[in-house]
Design a protein around this motif. Structure first.
Motif, mmCIF file in Angstrom:
data_model
loop_
_atom_site.group_PDB
_atom_site.id
_atom_site.type_symbol
_atom_site.label_atom_id
_atom_site.label_comp_id
_atom_site.label_asym_id
_atom_site.label_seq_id
_atom_site.Cartn_x
_atom_site.Cartn_y
_atom_site.Cartn_z
ATOM 1 N N GLN A 156 0.660 -1.244 -0.108
ATOM 2 C CA GLN A 156 0.012 0.143 0.154
ATOM 3 C C GLN A 156 0.896 1.322 -0.207
ATOM 4 O O GLN A 156 0.551 2.236 -0.897
ATOM 5 C CB GLN A 156 -0.991 -0.062 1.530
ATOM 6 C CG GLN A 156 -2.062 1.147 1.344
ATOM 7 C CD GLN A 156 -2.568 0.903 2.622
ATOM 8 O OE1 GLN A 156 -2.349 1.460 3.768
ATOM 9 N NE2 GLN A 156 -3.849 0.228 2.444
ATOM 10 N N ASP A 157 2.010 1.292 0.698
ATOM 11 C CA ASP A 157 2.758 2.570 0.897
ATOM 12 C C ASP A 157 3.470 2.557 -0.418
ATOM 13 O O ASP A 157 3.764 3.728 -0.766
ATOM 14 C CB ASP A 157 3.714 2.419 1.993
ATOM 15 C CG ASP A 157 3.074 2.459 3.500
ATOM 16 O OD1 ASP A 157 1.805 2.935 3.440
ATOM 17 O OD2 ASP A 157 3.636 2.145 4.518
ATOM 18 N N PHE B 75 -3.816 -0.742 -2.694
ATOM 19 C CA PHE B 75 -3.727 0.719 -2.702
ATOM 20 C C PHE B 75 -5.077 1.445 -2.242
ATOM 21 O O PHE B 75 -5.411 2.296 -1.658
ATOM 22 C CB PHE B 75 -3.191 1.130 -3.954
ATOM 23 C CG PHE B 75 -3.663 2.580 -4.276
ATOM 24 C CD1 PHE B 75 -2.628 3.716 -3.866
ATOM 25 C CD2 PHE B 75 -4.641 2.881 -5.260
ATOM 26 C CE1 PHE B 75 -2.937 5.043 -4.151
ATOM 27 C CE2 PHE B 75 -4.809 4.390 -5.483
ATOM 28 C CZ PHE B 75 -3.938 5.017 -5.006
ATOM 29 N N ASN C 229 0.974 3.690 -2.795
ATOM 30 C CA ASN C 229 0.637 5.348 -2.860
ATOM 31 C C ASN C 229 1.726 6.268 -3.085
ATOM 32 O O ASN C 229 1.549 7.325 -3.616
ATOM 33 C CB ASN C 229 0.192 5.252 -1.448
ATOM 34 C CG ASN C 229 -0.421 6.653 -1.098
ATOM 35 O OD1 ASN C 229 -1.508 7.090 -1.885
ATOM 36 N ND2 ASN C 229 0.015 7.316 -0.245
ATOM 37 N N LYS C 230 2.929 6.017 -2.489
ATOM 38 C CA LYS C 230 4.082 6.821 -2.885
ATOM 39 C C LYS C 230 4.450 6.850 -4.306
ATOM 40 O O LYS C 230 4.387 8.002 -5.070
ATOM 41 C CB LYS C 230 5.179 6.276 -2.179
ATOM 42 C CG LYS C 230 6.571 6.979 -2.442
ATOM 43 C CD LYS C 230 7.803 6.457 -1.745
ATOM 44 C CE LYS C 230 8.706 7.487 -2.145
ATOM 45 N NZ LYS C 230 10.168 6.639 -2.538
ATOM 46 N N LYS D 213 -6.194 2.076 1.133
ATOM 47 C CA LYS D 213 -5.773 3.091 1.824
ATOM 48 C C LYS D 213 -6.921 4.311 1.579
ATOM 49 O O LYS D 213 -7.112 5.036 2.237
ATOM 50 C CB LYS D 213 -4.524 3.616 1.257
ATOM 51 C CG LYS D 213 -4.267 4.923 1.778
ATOM 52 C CD LYS D 213 -2.673 5.286 1.412
ATOM 53 C CE LYS D 213 -2.199 6.770 1.896
ATOM 54 N NZ LYS D 213 -2.150 6.741 3.400
ATOM 55 N N TRP D 214 -7.638 4.110 0.443
ATOM 56 C CA TRP D 214 -8.497 5.432 0.127
ATOM 57 C C TRP D 214 -10.070 5.011 0.054
ATOM 58 O O TRP D 214 -10.696 5.994 0.240
ATOM 59 C CB TRP D 214 -8.056 5.898 -1.290
ATOM 60 C CG TRP D 214 -6.700 6.421 -1.301
ATOM 61 C CD1 TRP D 214 -5.529 5.764 -1.959
ATOM 62 C CD2 TRP D 214 -6.215 7.538 -1.045
ATOM 63 N NE1 TRP D 214 -4.483 6.428 -1.627
ATOM 64 C CE2 TRP D 214 -4.919 7.750 -1.067
ATOM 65 C CE3 TRP D 214 -6.975 8.794 -0.272
ATOM 66 C CZ2 TRP D 214 -4.191 8.783 -0.568
ATOM 67 C CZ3 TRP D 214 -6.123 9.869 0.326
ATOM 68 C CH2 TRP D 214 -4.706 9.886 -0.055
ATOM 69 N N LYS E 91 -5.245 13.866 -2.709
ATOM 70 C CA LYS E 91 -5.948 12.743 -2.014
ATOM 71 C C LYS E 91 -6.384 12.002 -3.407
ATOM 72 O O LYS E 91 -6.684 12.620 -4.382
ATOM 73 C CB LYS E 91 -7.136 13.142 -1.332
ATOM 74 C CG LYS E 91 -6.787 13.721 0.132
ATOM 75 C CD LYS E 91 -7.934 14.077 0.760
ATOM 76 C CE LYS E 91 -7.417 14.541 2.181
ATOM 77 N NZ LYS E 91 -8.291 15.354 2.901
ATOM 78 N N THR F 103 1.425 8.826 -6.210
ATOM 79 C CA THR F 103 1.148 10.250 -5.632
ATOM 80 C C THR F 103 2.268 10.987 -6.365
ATOM 81 O O THR F 103 1.978 12.181 -6.854
ATOM 82 C CB THR F 103 1.248 10.200 -4.248
ATOM 83 O OG1 THR F 103 0.221 9.683 -3.390
ATOM 84 C CG2 THR F 103 1.293 11.686 -3.547
#
Length: 141
Positions: A69-70, A101, A73-74, A104-105, A131, A77
């Motif tokens: 997930q991190d 992913f 996301n990184k 997370k959202w 976001k 983003t």
């Protein structure tokens, strides 16, 4: 346009378009360690409270759900922060990584109700003020 470094993702992107693209390790599938390439029936049940395999694969040299997930996301983003407003981005990834992913959202109930990640599914998101916002999943029927 962006693709996972895994061949099946870049092959998919090349079937869609002849435009140039960048391959990014951050879009790779969840690393299942020694379970990589094994039948899915060997995967464990979801860990309570995680709505995923959690950290099960870490003990087998793989990644946890939070690590995937991190990473996703990184990467996503960073991509979105580099583009001009009103530009569209195509990022080709994999079901497990996309699912991690989305956890997370999105609320898990929204995922259960609106998200089905079959092969070549398109997850449409918008990005605003750092976001990601879910729009829809388009299935390749």
């Amino acid at each position: 346009m962006y693709s996972s470094t895994q061949e099946r993702a870049s092959d998919t992107l090349e079937l869609i378009t002849k435009q140039p693209y960048q391959r990014l390790k951050g879009l790779k599938e969840w690393n299942f360690g020694v379970f990589e390439g094994q039948p899915e029936f060997l995967n464990p049940h979801n860990q309570p409270g995680r709505n995923s395999y959690g950290d099960f694969f870490v003990q087998f040299q793989g990644e946890s759900d939070y690590q995937v997930q991190d990473r996703m996301n990184k990467t996503l983003t960073e991509i979105m922060e580099q583009i001009k407003s009103n530009q569209n981005v195509l990022a080709v990834s994999h079901g497990g990584a996309i699912y991690a992913f989305l956890l997370k959202w999105l609320d898990i109930e929204v995922i259960r109700e609106k998200v089905s990640l079959h092969n070549c599914a398109i997850v449409k998101l918008t990005f605003d003020d750092g976001k990601f916002n879910f729009e829809e999943v388009i299935q390749n029927n």
